[in-house]
Design a protein around this motif. Structure first.
Motif, PDB file in Angstrom:
ATOM      1  N   ALA A 110       0.828  -1.201   0.000  1.00 10.29           N
ATOM      2  CA  ALA A 110       0.000   0.000   0.000  1.00 10.29           C
ATOM      3  C   ALA A 110       0.867   1.257   0.000  1.00 10.29           C
ATOM      4  O   ALA A 110       0.553   2.243  -0.684  1.00 10.29           O
ATOM      5  CB  ALA A 110      -0.930   0.000   1.222  1.00 10.29           C
ATOM      6  N   SER A 111       1.961   1.239   0.759  1.00 12.44           N
ATOM      7  CA  SER A 111       2.854   2.399   0.744  1.00 12.44           C
ATOM      8  C   SER A 111       3.499   2.573  -0.622  1.00 12.44           C
ATOM      9  O   SER A 111       3.683   3.702  -1.095  1.00 12.44           O
ATOM     10  CB  SER A 111       3.926   2.244   1.822  1.00 12.44           C
ATOM     11  OG  SER A 111       4.812   1.181   1.519  1.00 12.44           O
ATOM     12  N   MET A 113       2.098   1.659  -3.497  1.00  7.83           N
ATOM     13  CA  MET A 113       1.042   2.194  -4.349  1.00  7.83           C
ATOM     14  C   MET A 113       0.881   3.697  -4.148  1.00  7.83           C
ATOM     15  O   MET A 113       0.719   4.455  -5.119  1.00  7.83           O
ATOM     16  CB  MET A 113      -0.290   1.500  -4.047  1.00  7.83           C
ATOM     17  CG  MET A 113      -0.485   0.157  -4.679  1.00  7.83           C
ATOM     18  SD  MET A 113      -2.213  -0.402  -4.545  1.00  7.83           S
ATOM     19  CE  MET A 113      -3.057   0.860  -5.517  1.00  7.83           C
ATOM     20  N   LEU A 114       0.927   4.135  -2.898  1.00 12.97           N
ATOM     21  CA  LEU A 114       0.813   5.566  -2.614  1.00 12.97           C
ATOM     22  C   LEU A 114       1.934   6.339  -3.294  1.00 12.97           C
ATOM     23  O   LEU A 114       1.691   7.380  -3.930  1.00 12.97           O
ATOM     24  CB  LEU A 114       0.863   5.787  -1.099  1.00 12.97           C
ATOM     25  CG  LEU A 114       0.878   7.250  -0.636  1.00 12.97           C
ATOM     26  CD1 LEU A 114      -0.439   7.929  -0.977  1.00 12.97           C
ATOM     27  CD2 LEU A 114       1.161   7.341   0.860  1.00 12.97           C
ATOM     28  N   ALA A 132      -5.323   2.576  -2.638  1.00  9.52           N
ATOM     29  CA  ALA A 132      -4.540   1.596  -1.893  1.00  9.52           C
ATOM     30  C   ALA A 132      -5.421   0.815  -0.921  1.00  9.52           C
ATOM     31  O   ALA A 132      -5.296  -0.414  -0.796  1.00  9.52           O
ATOM     32  CB  ALA A 132      -3.406   2.298  -1.142  1.00  9.52           C
ATOM     33  N   GLN A 169       5.005  -5.529  -4.502  1.00  2.69           N
ATOM     34  CA  GLN A 169       5.620  -4.329  -3.932  1.00  2.69           C
ATOM     35  C   GLN A 169       6.975  -4.050  -4.581  1.00  2.69           C
ATOM     36  O   GLN A 169       7.270  -2.909  -4.973  1.00  2.69           O
ATOM     37  CB  GLN A 169       5.798  -4.509  -2.423  1.00  2.69           C
ATOM     38  CG  GLN A 169       6.522  -3.354  -1.737  1.00  2.69           C
ATOM     39  CD  GLN A 169       6.834  -3.645  -0.284  1.00  2.69           C
ATOM     40  OE1 GLN A 169       6.404  -4.666   0.256  1.00  2.69           O
ATOM     41  NE2 GLN A 169       7.579  -2.772   0.360  1.00  2.69           N
ATOM     42  N   ALA A 320      -3.633  -1.953   4.743  1.00  4.51           N
ATOM     43  CA  ALA A 320      -3.273  -0.979   3.708  1.00  4.51           C
ATOM     44  C   ALA A 320      -3.235   0.434   4.279  1.00  4.51           C
ATOM     45  O   ALA A 320      -2.326   1.215   3.980  1.00  4.51           O
ATOM     46  CB  ALA A 320      -4.265  -1.059   2.555  1.00  4.51           C
ATOM     47  N   VAL A 324      -0.119   3.191   4.524  1.00  5.18           N
ATOM     48  CA  VAL A 324      -0.171   4.602   4.141  1.00  5.18           C
ATOM     49  C   VAL A 324       0.355   5.481   5.272  1.00  5.18           C
ATOM     50  O   VAL A 324       1.137   6.424   5.056  1.00  5.18           O
ATOM     51  CB  VAL A 324      -1.618   4.995   3.770  1.00  5.18           C
ATOM     52  CG1 VAL A 324      -1.752   6.503   3.614  1.00  5.18           C
ATOM     53  CG2 VAL A 324      -2.049   4.292   2.480  1.00  5.18           C
TER      54      VAL A 324
END
Length: 419
Positions: A110-111, A113-114, A132, A169, A320, A324
């Motif tokens: 998720a990080s 994706m951010l 995310a 990732q 997720a 973030v």
């Protein structure tokens, strides 16, 4: 006066007090004895972790007085927020008797994706965050599908997911291996600097006591309408006053440093919402019922598959969100995000905080208490300039003790007919 007239003027007996074989506490002394009896019967609640936290803080404060300084506690609360949000999701899957081993990888993905969507692709930061979290929820739904339709144990599916998500990732981050978030942006300031204003903090500290009074009065009215005994108004007000005084003192002490972190406020807000959902909604009662006995819950008309799906979706989505928050805290998305001890700390926090590995028993506040214990150990050892290897060993020992206490308490509840 006739017997009929006397019977009409006397109040109807309370239904839960009509059985003389059941003991009911009257006064402070009997209430204390009832509390001790519940402890002996294995109904420990949060008592072990609170006692453990007091011991940990006492030891570290005696070795280094800086540990209990306001500034150090503020930093501790910042660090608690990221993994604490992930641990909230772990509470959900543990309540239904399952596990998710991929929350660390999910947070790292998720990080990543951010970073890719916001920094590289130029998406609005809020849209990147939502994307995310949605992807996390979809992956959680996939785990539930594998469990509900194919009967794949969650241990296996989430372990496979851990490896697959870690690969995604690494693919997103590419050869560079990291993406720096814009320093000075509101997102990074939120993760590192933003503090709740002192006045607002003191006002928010009043809300739990007010909620206790409002919900307690509502419970009293409903129980009286059902001809059941209700807790005393004096006890209700005393409990609210003590909690309010404690929170106000904590806020006042933290204000001597930087103040209460906004990120920790968000974490507590999510905890309150989760606690309300688990204790005062039909969904929450169904979660506990499925974790206690799946077949009995199914025969009672609960949609077991839907409950499993909601637990895994919430767990992955919160993982997720935790990723973030971690990116905001570190001002970067890297290959190291979500790796290392994130899985350990998230699962250990839920278990140490009091959520049972056997399912059916737990609370959203377990995540808060557990992660404070873990971060207190990390902070204390850092201040003492000791090796990080000790942190792993001590955290593992605390986790083992928590599981042993849970097992013994469960055995005691079975013996006393409280399971």
């Amino acid at each position: 006066m006739s017997k009929q007239t006397q019977g009409a003027t006397q109040p109807a007996p309370l239904l839960d007090r009509s059985d003389v074989r059941v003991k009911h506490a009257h006064g402070v002394g009997e209430s204390l004895r009832a509390f001790v009896d519940r402890i002996r019967a294995g109904d420990l609640g949060s008592l072990p972790v609170i006692v453990g936290l007091i011991i940990i803080w006492t030891v570290f404060a005696s070795l280094n007085p800086v540990f209990l300084s306001a500034d150090n506690l503020v930093n501790l609360l910042f660090d608690c927020s990221t993994v604490g949000v992930i641990s909230l999701g772990i509470v959900c899957v543990l309540l239904v008797g399952e596990i998710d081993l991929s929350v660390g990888s999910m947070s790292g993905f998720a990080s990543a994706m951010l970073g890719v969507l916001w920094v590289n692709e130029g998406w609005p930061v809020l849209l990147a965050i939502v994307a995310a979290i949605v992807v996390g929820g979809v992956i959680g739904a996939l785990y539930a599908l594998l469990l509900n339709r194919l009967g794949m144990p969650s241990f296996v599916s989430t372990l496979a997911g851990l490896l697959a998500i870690l690969g995604m990732q690494l693919y997103l981050l590419g050869s560079d291996g990291s993406i720096n978030l814009p320093y000075g942006s509101p997102m990074v300031n939120f993760g590192q600097l933003m503090i709740i204003p002192a006045v607002v903090s003191h006002v928010l500290a009043l809300l739990p006591g007010l909620a206790i009074v409002v919900l307690g009065l509502r419970t009293r009215e409903r129980r009286r309408a059902a001809r059941l005994s209700a807790p005393s108004l004096g006890g209700l007000l005393a409990r609210a006053a003590l909690i309010t005084l404690f929170l106000e003192l904590v806020v006042a002490y933290l204000d001597r440093g930087r103040g209460v972190p906004l990120m920790f406020g968000v974490f507590l807000g999510l905890t309150v919402a989760m606690n309300y959902a688990l204790t005062r909604t039909r969904w929450g009662r169904s979660m506990n019922a499925v974790g206690g006995n799946r077949e009995a819950a199914r025969r009672a008309g609960i949609n077991v598959r839907r409950i499993y799906t909601s637990a895994f979706v919430l767990c992955a989505a919160l993982a997720a969100l935790g990723g973030v928050l971690t990116a905001a805290r570190l001002a970067s998305a890297s290959q190291q995000a979500g790796s290392g001890d994130v899985n350990l700390n998230a699962i250990a926090a839920a278990v140490i905080g009091g959520t049972s590995l056997f399912g059916g028993r737990g609370s959203a506040w377990s995540a808060v208490l557990g992660i404070i214990v873990i971060q207190s150990i990390a902070s204390g050892l850092t201040l003492l300039n000791l090796s990080s290897s000790l942190r792993f060993m001590i955290t593992g020992a605390v986790l083992a003790i928590a599981v042993i206490v849970d097992s013994l308490a469960r055995r005691s509840r079975v013996t006393h007919g409280r399971a």
